[in-house]
Design a protein around this motif. Sequence first.
Motif, PDB file in Angstrom:
ATOM      1  N   ARG A  28       1.027  -1.214  -0.080  1.00 11.80           N
ATOM      2  CA  ARG A  28      -0.043  -0.197   0.019  1.00 11.80           C
ATOM      3  C   ARG A  28       0.861   1.364  -0.246  1.00 11.80           C
ATOM      4  NH1 ARG A  28      -4.241  -2.757   3.669  1.00 11.80           N
ATOM      5  NH2 ARG A  28      -5.097  -3.830   1.735  1.00 11.80           N
TER       6      ARG A  28
ATOM      7  N   GLN B  95      -3.346   1.889  10.673  1.00 14.20           N
ATOM      8  CA  GLN B  95      -4.389   2.700   9.846  1.00 14.20           C
ATOM      9  C   GLN B  95      -4.054   2.117   8.206  1.00 14.20           C
ATOM     10  OE1 GLN B  95      -5.737   5.441  10.975  1.00 14.20           O
ATOM     11  NE2 GLN B  95      -4.401   6.033  12.810  1.00 14.20           N
ATOM     12  N   SER B  98      -6.552  -3.107   6.408  1.00  8.80           N
ATOM     13  CA  SER B  98      -8.012  -3.034   6.510  1.00  8.80           C
ATOM     14  C   SER B  98      -8.311  -3.458   7.818  1.00  8.80           C
ATOM     15  CB  SER B  98      -8.765  -3.774   5.333  1.00  8.80           C
ATOM     16  OG  SER B  98      -8.275  -5.208   5.706  1.00  8.80           O
ATOM     17  N   ARG B 131     -17.820  -3.643   6.070  1.00  5.76           N
ATOM     18  CA  ARG B 131     -16.876  -2.637   6.089  1.00  5.76           C
ATOM     19  C   ARG B 131     -15.428  -3.472   6.375  1.00  5.76           C
ATOM     20  NH1 ARG B 131     -18.104   2.563   8.212  1.00  5.76           N
ATOM     21  NH2 ARG B 131     -20.419   2.784   8.222  1.00  5.76           N
ATOM     22  N   GLU B 132     -15.244  -4.569   6.219  1.00  8.62           N
ATOM     23  CA  GLU B 132     -14.059  -5.409   6.624  1.00  8.62           C
ATOM     24  C   GLU B 132     -13.026  -5.036   5.680  1.00  8.62           C
ATOM     25  OE1 GLU B 132     -16.949  -6.932   5.752  1.00  8.62           O
ATOM     26  OE2 GLU B 132     -16.608  -8.931   4.650  1.00  8.62           O
ATOM     27  N   ASN B 133     -13.482  -4.596   4.565  1.00 11.69           N
ATOM     28  CA  ASN B 133     -11.997  -4.244   3.474  1.00 11.69           C
ATOM     29  C   ASN B 133     -11.559  -2.746   3.615  1.00 11.69           C
ATOM     30  OD1 ASN B 133     -11.576  -6.914   3.091  1.00 11.69           O
ATOM     31  ND2 ASN B 133     -13.373  -6.659   1.620  1.00 11.69           N
ATOM     32  N   GLN B 134     -12.422  -2.054   4.541  1.00 16.36           N
ATOM     33  CA  GLN B 134     -11.927  -0.532   4.633  1.00 16.36           C
ATOM     34  C   GLN B 134     -10.794  -0.339   5.582  1.00 16.36           C
ATOM     35  OE1 GLN B 134     -15.611   1.309   5.613  1.00 16.36           O
ATOM     36  NE2 GLN B 134     -14.685   3.326   5.633  1.00 16.36           N
ATOM     37  N   LEU B 135      -9.990   0.465   4.944  1.00 18.29           N
ATOM     38  CA  LEU B 135      -8.595   0.685   5.925  1.00 18.29           C
ATOM     39  C   LEU B 135      -9.087   1.409   7.249  1.00 18.29           C
ATOM     40  CD1 LEU B 135      -6.284   2.100   3.266  1.00 18.29           C
ATOM     41  CD2 LEU B 135      -6.473  -0.198   3.916  1.00 18.29           C
ATOM     42  N   GLU B 138      -9.442   5.163   7.805  1.00 16.93           N
ATOM     43  CA  GLU B 138     -10.392   5.846   7.141  1.00 16.93           C
ATOM     44  C   GLU B 138     -11.657   5.767   7.925  1.00 16.93           C
ATOM     45  OE1 GLU B 138     -10.789   3.861   3.380  1.00 16.93           O
ATOM     46  OE2 GLU B 138      -9.062   4.787   2.646  1.00 16.93           O
ATOM     47  N   LEU B 139     -11.595   4.927   9.023  1.00 19.66           N
ATOM     48  CA  LEU B 139     -12.806   4.811   9.958  1.00 19.66           C
ATOM     49  C   LEU B 139     -13.019   6.038  10.740  1.00 19.66           C
ATOM     50  CD1 LEU B 139     -12.148   1.118  11.032  1.00 19.66           C
ATOM     51  CD2 LEU B 139     -13.721   2.017   9.324  1.00 19.66           C
ATOM     52  N   TRP B 143     -16.141   3.855  14.730  1.00 22.38           N
ATOM     53  CA  TRP B 143     -16.014   2.601  14.251  1.00 22.38           C
ATOM     54  C   TRP B 143     -14.526   2.119  14.601  1.00 22.38           C
ATOM     55  CZ3 TRP B 143     -19.612  -0.504  12.837  1.00 22.38           C
ATOM     56  CH2 TRP B 143     -20.936   0.071  12.380  1.00 22.38           C
ATOM     57  N   LYS B 144     -13.453   3.050  14.652  1.00 20.88           N
ATOM     58  CA  LYS B 144     -12.407   2.677  15.219  1.00 20.88           C
ATOM     59  C   LYS B 144     -12.203   2.200  16.474  1.00 20.88           C
ATOM     60  CE  LYS B 144      -9.067   5.809  12.845  1.00 20.88           C
ATOM     61  NZ  LYS B 144      -8.645   7.188  12.762  1.00 20.88           N
TER      62      LYS B 144
END
Lengths: 381, 315
Positions: A28, B95, B98, B131-135, B138-139, B143-144
């Motif tokens: 990344r 961070q 994901s 949301r599991e593939n969200q970094l 970005e939460l 959510w964090k």
Amino acid sequence: MSLIPARARGALSRIYAMLMKEFIQLRRDRITLATMITVPLMQLFLFGFAINTTPRDLPTAVLLQENTDVGRSILAALRNTAFFDIRKVATSEAEVESLLRSGSVLFVIEIPAGFERALRRGETPAMLVSADATDPVAAGSALGALEGVVQSALSRDRVTGVAPPAPPTFEIRQHRRFNPAGSSQLNIVPGLLGTILTMTMLIFTALSVTREVERGTMESLLAMPIRPLEIMLGKIAPYVVVGFLQATLIVSAGVFVFGVPMLGNLALLAGLTTLFIAANLSIGYTFSTLAQNQLQAVQMAMMFFLPNILLSGFMFPFAGMPLWARGIGECLPLTHYIRIVRGIMLKGADLADLQHDGLWLVGLMLVAMTIAVRRFRQTLD
Amino acid sequence: MMEAAPDIVIDVAGLTKTFGARTVVKDLTLQVRRGQIYGFLGPNGSGKTTTIRMLCGLLTPDGGAGTCLGYDIRTQSHLIKRRVGYMTQRFSLYQDLSIRENLEFVGRVFGLEDPRAAAREAIDRLGLGGRENQLAGELSGGWKQRLALGACILPRPDLLLLDEPTAGVDPKARRDFWNEIHDLSAQGLTVLVSTHYMDEAERCHEIAYIAYGELLAHGPVDEVVRAAGLQTWRVSGEDLHSLAAALTHLPGLELVAPFGASLHVGGRDHAAVEAAIAPWRNDPRYVWRADEPTLEDVFIDLMSRKRDNFRDTAS
Ligand SMILES: Nc1ncnc2c1ncn2[C@@H]1O[C@H](COP(=O)(O)OP(=O)(O)O)[C@@H](O)[C@H]1O
Ligand SMILES: [Mg+2]
């Protein structure tokens, strides 16, 4: 069920966790990835130009000590090649000496008195070539070309009285001025391979621990049951792969583009290259455990990089350095790696020839790893 | 080594931590029983984070000793780490990974049999599905925080150390979070949680209040309140502001604090309180009602007395 004991399985699982994490992060990190590919390519490209540019029109003076057919025929042949640009046909040594010294010419080709007569008698007369070897690459390839030029000039001329096909025998005495060792271009690719790997590997791992500290992720990591050794191995492993790819790129370019021979065993080169990569990664990682922040880590890596360049035999011939400098040089991985690469690629050396340098690399790696594991701060104190 | 009774999960005595010349935690003694939700309260910089870090081996105490889950906090922190989930005050997962990757990483580090399945399960349980593939970077804050909690409980620890887990999180998320904590506690997990919120303190089985590195009070909330022995009055009426100004430095009044549209006034010495407020008791502008002291009243009182002591010893 499994042959691996539970303890080792735990450690492997933790190293694997770390390794996967690092791989994903690396994937990344666009900038690092770009650096990884562009730095070696750029360096190769730049240096490759120096290697690939066949010297042309080198300013040359000819010192003609006798006015004979052979002399004139050699002069004509030299004029006909693209290598030399005959600026002056001189008759006195003082004249050519000042031309060489002032840099007006890079070569002086001297055909001594009695050259033709000696040749006809079947003796081996000597042509003296003085080259300004401050630019060893240019001087080297021109010197290489000279022999062929003279040879064909003499055979075509048939003035020698020696029956063909036996070629006329003569000797070209080279006198490299100002840079007696005058390393040839073939040495550059091995040196370049080692230098590029040293720099990129050092920087990658030098950032790895400090980055976790600066991003705040170290606190979570330290609170988990993972040991310093496992963290280190997990962080080094992905970059071994990266380094290996870089090395493959450089060696391929060296062989296929720049015509560096590959006389030895490729597998041996691959194995020792991996060792060299791991040694540099360990050293970079050690800096990372010693530094307070990323900037400091990079500075340490740079401070280490400099002697690698200067004292490893990449820039200056190792044998010509004073004892203390050679002593430092022996402790640098690049010194041993350059010997290994030159040995394998140019001389066809085998493991027995290189075991000394291989053991040095193992030793340096283990020392670095030991310091890193010991100095790794396991608490936030 | 101290031998901890089996149902005492945290048992430390005399914990002290110094940074340079500053003693940040002083002689702290704490006991937390199995299955409890233990609240850790105190103003900023009072040493809560430092204490929690000492419990899980991230900081070495300069003095004192004790056990966590029966392991010595000085010498066996590697064993403690296997069974503790520590949620740091500042988000400290990766961070650039994901949600799923972060959870799988934790699962592997803790040597779970099937990290992928464990991560999937945690994602479902925390309602992070989709949301599991969200970094992680970005939460949003809420959510964090869910992710961080999920990572803590993924390896099924016996003890959770949560450092201000709900700071900066909206009320709905806070409520959900606390419901989750109570569920976990019901399953036998012990939870030590630091917080600034009084309503959260009220949801703890026991609390400890720490200021300037010293433990000032501890026990179940109502006991802490009772032990403070405050007599409080709630005053309503006009111009409470000037009344507060007049009352603030009167002897016998340790507490003068606005409380919604009214004013809380109180002190330890009941006779002195009566005497101090006497001039205003029959003032028609004010309505005086005897009131139960709140936990906040108790903390304000503890803090102000602590500060006075601080001043006395300093001068
Ligand atoms: N590593 C450290 N070095 C120096 N001072 C520290 C360090 N960690 C915390 N402190 C100081 O210790 C005090 C207590 O901090 P902390 O335990 O974080 O309090 P809290 O969590 O209750 O807000 C603070 O004044 C902080 O500045
Ligand atoms: Mg804190």
